[in-house]
Design a protein around this motif. Structure first.
Motif, PDB file in Angstrom:
ATOM      1  N   THR A 162       7.575  78.140  46.054  1.00  0.00           N
ATOM      2  CA  THR A 162       8.499  79.109  45.462  1.00  0.00           C
ATOM      3  C   THR A 162       9.913  78.717  45.866  1.00  0.00           C
ATOM      4  OG1 THR A 162       6.861  80.887  45.606  1.00  0.00           O
ATOM      5  CG2 THR A 162       9.159  81.518  45.283  1.00  0.00           C
ATOM      6  N   GLU A 175       7.344  76.707  36.444  1.00  0.00           N
ATOM      7  CA  GLU A 175       7.980  77.756  35.653  1.00  0.00           C
ATOM      8  C   GLU A 175       9.260  78.227  36.338  1.00  0.00           C
ATOM      9  OE1 GLU A 175       7.010  82.315  34.058  1.00  0.00           O
ATOM     10  OE2 GLU A 175       5.509  81.154  35.153  1.00  0.00           O
ATOM     11  N   TYR A 176      10.292  78.432  35.539  1.00  0.00           N
ATOM     12  CA  TYR A 176      11.447  79.194  36.005  1.00  0.00           C
ATOM     13  C   TYR A 176      11.045  80.663  35.894  1.00  0.00           C
ATOM     14  CZ  TYR A 176      14.196  74.913  35.520  1.00  0.00           C
ATOM     15  OH  TYR A 176      14.667  73.639  35.642  1.00  0.00           O
ATOM     16  N   THR A 177      10.625  81.246  36.989  1.00  0.00           N
ATOM     17  CA  THR A 177      10.128  82.615  36.933  1.00  0.00           C
ATOM     18  C   THR A 177      11.232  83.622  36.641  1.00  0.00           C
ATOM     19  OG1 THR A 177      10.278  82.622  39.351  1.00  0.00           O
ATOM     20  CG2 THR A 177       8.110  82.236  38.392  1.00  0.00           C
ATOM     21  N   GLU A 178      12.462  83.255  37.025  1.00  0.00           N
ATOM     22  CA  GLU A 178      13.614  84.100  36.688  1.00  0.00           C
ATOM     23  C   GLU A 178      14.834  83.215  36.524  1.00  0.00           C
ATOM     24  OE1 GLU A 178      16.046  88.098  38.173  1.00  0.00           O
ATOM     25  OE2 GLU A 178      14.483  87.199  39.428  1.00  0.00           O
ATOM     26  N   ARG A 193       8.881  78.315  40.423  1.00  0.00           N
ATOM     27  CA  ARG A 193       7.684  78.106  41.238  1.00  0.00           C
ATOM     28  C   ARG A 193       6.849  76.976  40.645  1.00  0.00           C
ATOM     29  NH1 ARG A 193       3.977  78.187  37.891  1.00  0.00           N
ATOM     30  NH2 ARG A 193       3.223  80.051  36.789  1.00  0.00           N
ATOM     31  N   SER A 204      13.848  82.270  31.486  1.00  0.00           N
ATOM     32  CA  SER A 204      12.709  82.722  32.286  1.00  0.00           C
ATOM     33  C   SER A 204      11.407  82.402  31.549  1.00  0.00           C
ATOM     34  CB  SER A 204      12.799  84.223  32.548  1.00  0.00           C
ATOM     35  OG  SER A 204      14.003  84.548  33.225  1.00  0.00           O
ATOM     36  N   GLY A 205      10.441  81.860  32.273  1.00  0.00           N
ATOM     37  CA  GLY A 205       9.163  81.491  31.680  1.00  0.00           C
ATOM     38  C   GLY A 205       9.098  80.063  31.189  1.00  0.00           C
TER      39      GLY A 205
END
Length: 837
Positions: free
Chosen positions: A642, A700-703, A668, A724-725
């Motif tokens: 992360t 993934e770019y989680t945010e 992450r 995001s995503g």
């Protein structure tokens, strides 16, 4: 040539003795089928050196003969002095793919299989049989590793961790050569030359390698001089694209305690692209410059006493050509099409400017080692200076739109390291192993002069789009007045300074033979400052008229200090599985930090941007084991990372003039990778070896809200986007390789055949995941065959790479004007001659 002052520091470790069990056993269940002898396994002990893999022996041995680099393996112990030699039986060739490699992934010499870290290591011979000679070829044998370039800068991602902020942000996957850290990513795809081994350390390495190594490390170790005998190796190669290369190493003992070595490499080749440049001045353009590399390394080893060892080393590199700076616009944006740009053939395209790359590197580094009964002390220091000049056509076309000229970019770096570490005679050596130290880093780097030219316009010369709009006589009369008439060139001076001091410690406690606990941590205090960031107009009389000029001395906000502590905990368990019960299971938790930095290139934005420090939390579980009596070795790991505040770079003439920096909020990576090596039925196919590796990455770019990128349809720079995503850039979901190597004897000597295949599942170069930023999946097939003439120890190798003509890129650079491709070569072939004394 600029040579820095040698800083004494960091030093080589006391060589771990090679131990061999006195009692050999045989696996009776496999003996009849495989005729394989398995050595009995001694109990593990702290600091114990690797055990050599035993080779198949005939019942009766011939008298020992002179050492041959092909059919002997050296082993020894601390009491033996020079290593003993184990001869192979006649007619039983050894595959160069089978090797016991000693690594320094934990700052001490250990067998690769004894290190509770995901590491792939390759000896010089192992790299040769795999046909890997430079960093950009390492992904073919290292799953999860991606090496691309951007405007000549090397951009490396490993397991979904990396940084595309290649200007003024340090690489997240760091590069070391003989312990010298190189933070300047220009020209890092240089040929390795003659090396001892290469280690690829996966995942965060913050405790011992520090200095922002949140994604891993690539460590190149070159050969030290020999005190025992004169050694000579030489290689000549010729291949496609009129490519000629030569390299050689000479090691000479001068006294009983003094030896020196000199190694050199020369490369001269045509570009593999039939492109044309400088079309604005030469009708039809000029061919690309030849690719030239000349490098020399000198090493001095002095051991005046048993307790003291001194190494002094120097390195110089000159490199020139177009490299990956020549790129062709294969998918023009709406802006480019409006200016008349059309898509071009990436293998035969045009650039209107004269494209070139010229790099010079000078490095001095030294080591001092002091060995005592209580512990070892190591001091290491380095001074390196890198200077690069280059021209780049930012629109990648025949149209005179935007052009950059660097005069020059430079990096001046000094490092020093102090280590104190336990050895085999330290207190508690049978259950405790430890290291502690301090590291200092200082650098000054950036662009001494970066020139932006738009539309090939020079007002002082009366040209627009490269065409004269004012008669030469009139423009000359105006220039003769000496007035500060702008030429049309915009220039910047962009310099960043760094001072870093860190302290680290790591210890491993053994609870019997079944469990080890490793605890480590690193504290780092790193200060970044904008030394200077300017924007100005160059005048016809030579003056530079700045319209802004700032630095940390004028603005205290342009200096930032990052304080970070990076802890690590690893639990290693030895369950007694596998051949000799030497399997290892390990689990690791750690944190690491990459320092905050500034974007100091600002033609239009008068406020240098600061990006926050990256922080990573990493979990990993892994296994290292051998099976089938040692015929199969498997290393595998699963991991979860992360990353807070990933640093992102945008290159656009509309974003500050060249470069913009920003942070995503979080990313992450979840994945696993494995590396397998197997000897295939040695009783039937003696010398047949299979290597298989692969990596699966779910990134993934989680945010990532309020992101800046090029619109997926128009290609126009757009702010406030939500990524995001989306997938993390340069991180293929799957990558892997398979290779078969067969070594066999004939009446005229041993032959070696190797066939390999690498697959990359594709990835995106930009977080907006536009089709124009996509690298599609591809596979690369290679093969080589070699013959060793044993009386002369002369090896002849014929090879072919990319035999299926797969089309893929060294780089896809996304700009305001579209996608600019620097293509990798289609199929190419060559012949090598290698000699060793």
């Amino acid at each position: 040539m600029k040579w820095g002052t040698v800083l004494f520091a960091g030093v080589a470790m006391l060589l771990s003795p090679f131990a061999r069990s006195a009692d050999d056993g045989r696996d009776e269940s496999l003996d009849a089928l495989l005729t394989f002898e398995e050595p009995s396994q001694p109990e593990r002990s702290s600091g114990e050196a690797p055990q050599e893999q035993e080779l198949e022996q005939e019942p009766e041995q011939e008298p020992e003969q002179e050492k041959d680099s092909y059919d002997t393996i050296a082993v020894g112990s601390a009491d033996e002095g020079p290593a003993d030699e184990i001869e192979r039986s006649p007619g039983k060739p050894r595959s160069r793919m089978i090797e016991e490699i000693v690594v320094t992934a934990q700052k001490r010499e250990e067998a690769l299989q004894d290190v509770p870290i995901s590491v792939q290591a390759f000896s010089g011979e192992g790299l040769d049989v795999r046909g890997v000679e430079s960093t950009d070829a390492l992904p073919r044998i290292t799953p999860g590793l991606t090496v691309t370039t951007q405007v000549g800068y090397t951009v490396t991602y490993l397991r979904g961790l990396g940084s595309d902020a290649f200007l003024f942000a340090d690489p997240s996957v760091v590069n070391y050569t003989d312990g010298v850290y190189n933070p300047f990513p220009l020209g890092q795809t240089t040929n390795f030359g003659d090396v001892e081994r290469i280690e690829v350390l996966k995942g965060p390495q913050g405790t011992l390698f520090g200095r922002n190594a949140i994604g891993g490390a690539i460590s190149v170790i070159t050969k030290d001089p020999s005190l025992d005998r004169t050694e000579l190796s030489a290689q000549l190669a010729y291949g496609s694209f009129d490519a000629f290369s030569a390299r050689g190493t000479l090691s000479v003992p001068l006294l009983d305690s003094l030896a020196m070595s000199v190694s050199a490499i020369h490369i001269d080749a045509e570009s593999h692209i039939d492109g044309r440049v400088n079309t604005i001045h030469v009708p039809g353009g000029e061919p690309l410059d030849r690719e030239l590399t000349d490098a020399v390394r000198g090493k001095l080893l002095w051991t005046p006493f048993d307790w003291l060892q001194v190494n002094l080393n120097g390195y110089h590199l000159d490199q020139s050509g177009t490299g990956t700076l020549y790129a062709v616009n294969v998918n023009p944006s709406l802006v480019a099409r409006a200016a008349g740009v059309q898509a071009e053939d990436p293998y035969r395209g045009f650039n209107n400017e004269d494209i070139y790359f010229d790099q010079s590197v000078d490095t001095l580094y030294g080591q001092i080692s002091i060995f005592t009964d209580a512990f070892d002390i190591k001091l290491f220091g380095s001074d390196q200076y890198i200077e690069v000049a280059q021209n780049y056509d930012f629109d990648g076309s025949d149209a005179p739109l935007v052009y950059f000229e660097v005069r020059p970019a430079s990096s001046d770096v000094q490092t020093a390291e102090f280590q104190i570490l336990s050895n085999d005679t330290s207190w508690g050596a049978d259950w405790l192993e430890w290291i502690a130290g301090a590291y200092y880093f200082k650098s000054r780097g950036g662009f001494d002069r970066l020139i932006l030219r738009v539309a090939s316009t020079n007002l002082a010369e009366g040209t627009l789009y490269g065409l004269p709009v004012v008669p030469p006589s009139i423009s000359e009369a105006i220039r003769s007045l000496g007035l500060p008439i702008p030429t049309g060139d915009i220039e910047t001076i962009s310099l960043l300074g760094t001072d870093s001091l860190s302290f680290f410690m790591q210890s491993t406690i053994s609870f019997g033979d079944a469990v080890d606990l490793t605890l480590g941590g690193r504290y780092q205090d790193e200060e970044r400052r904008v030394l200077r960031s300017t924007g100005g107009l160059r005048a016809a009389n030579g003056d530079l008229v700045n319209y802004f000029d700032t630095s940390y001395e004028r603005d205290p906000e342009l200096e930032e200090t990052t304080y970070a502590f990076s802890p690590k905990v690893t639990l290693s368990v030895y369950p007694g599985w596998g051949s000799g019960g030497d399997s290892m299971l390990y689990a690791t938790w750690q944190e690491a930090t990459k320092s905050a930095t500034y974007n100091v290139i600002n033609f239009l934005d008068f406020n240098p941007e600061k990006v926050l420090a990256e922080e990573i939390t990493a979990y990993e579980v892994g296994i290292k084991t051998s099976m089938m009596g040692g015929l199969l070795t498997l290393n595998a790991a699963a991991f979860h990372y992360t990353i807070q505040n990933p640093q992102i770079q945008i290159v656009s003439v509309l974003h500050g003039g060249v470069v913009g920096f920003e942070n995503a909020q979080e990313a992450r990576t979840i994945g696993f990778d494995f590396d397998l090596l197997a000897q295939i039925l040695p009783s039937v196919f003696d010398g047949l070896v299979l290597t298989l590796n692969g990596a699966y990455l779910d990134t993934e770019y989680t945010e990532y809200t309020n992101g800046t990128g090029f619109h997926t349809q128009t290609g126009v720079l757009t702010t406030g986007q939500d990524f995001s995503g989306n997938e993390v850039v340069r991180s293929p979901r799957f990558s892997g390789a398979v290779a078969l190597s067969q070594t066999f004897n004939t009446g005229i000597g041993p032959f070696e055949v190797n066939v390999d295949y690498y697959y990359n599942g594709g990835f995106y170069y930009r977080p907006e995941m536009s089709e124009s930023s996509r690298e599609h999946s591809y596979g690369v097939l290679g093969a080589q065959i070699s013959y060793l003439f044993e009386p002369w120890n002369l090896r002849v190798t014929a090879y072919g790479r990319n035999l299926t003509d797969a089309e893929y890129n060294y780089s896809r650079f996304i700009t305001d004007f579209g996608a600019l491709d620097a293509r990798a070569p289609l199929s190419y072939y060559g012949l090598k001659l290698q000699y060793e004394l």
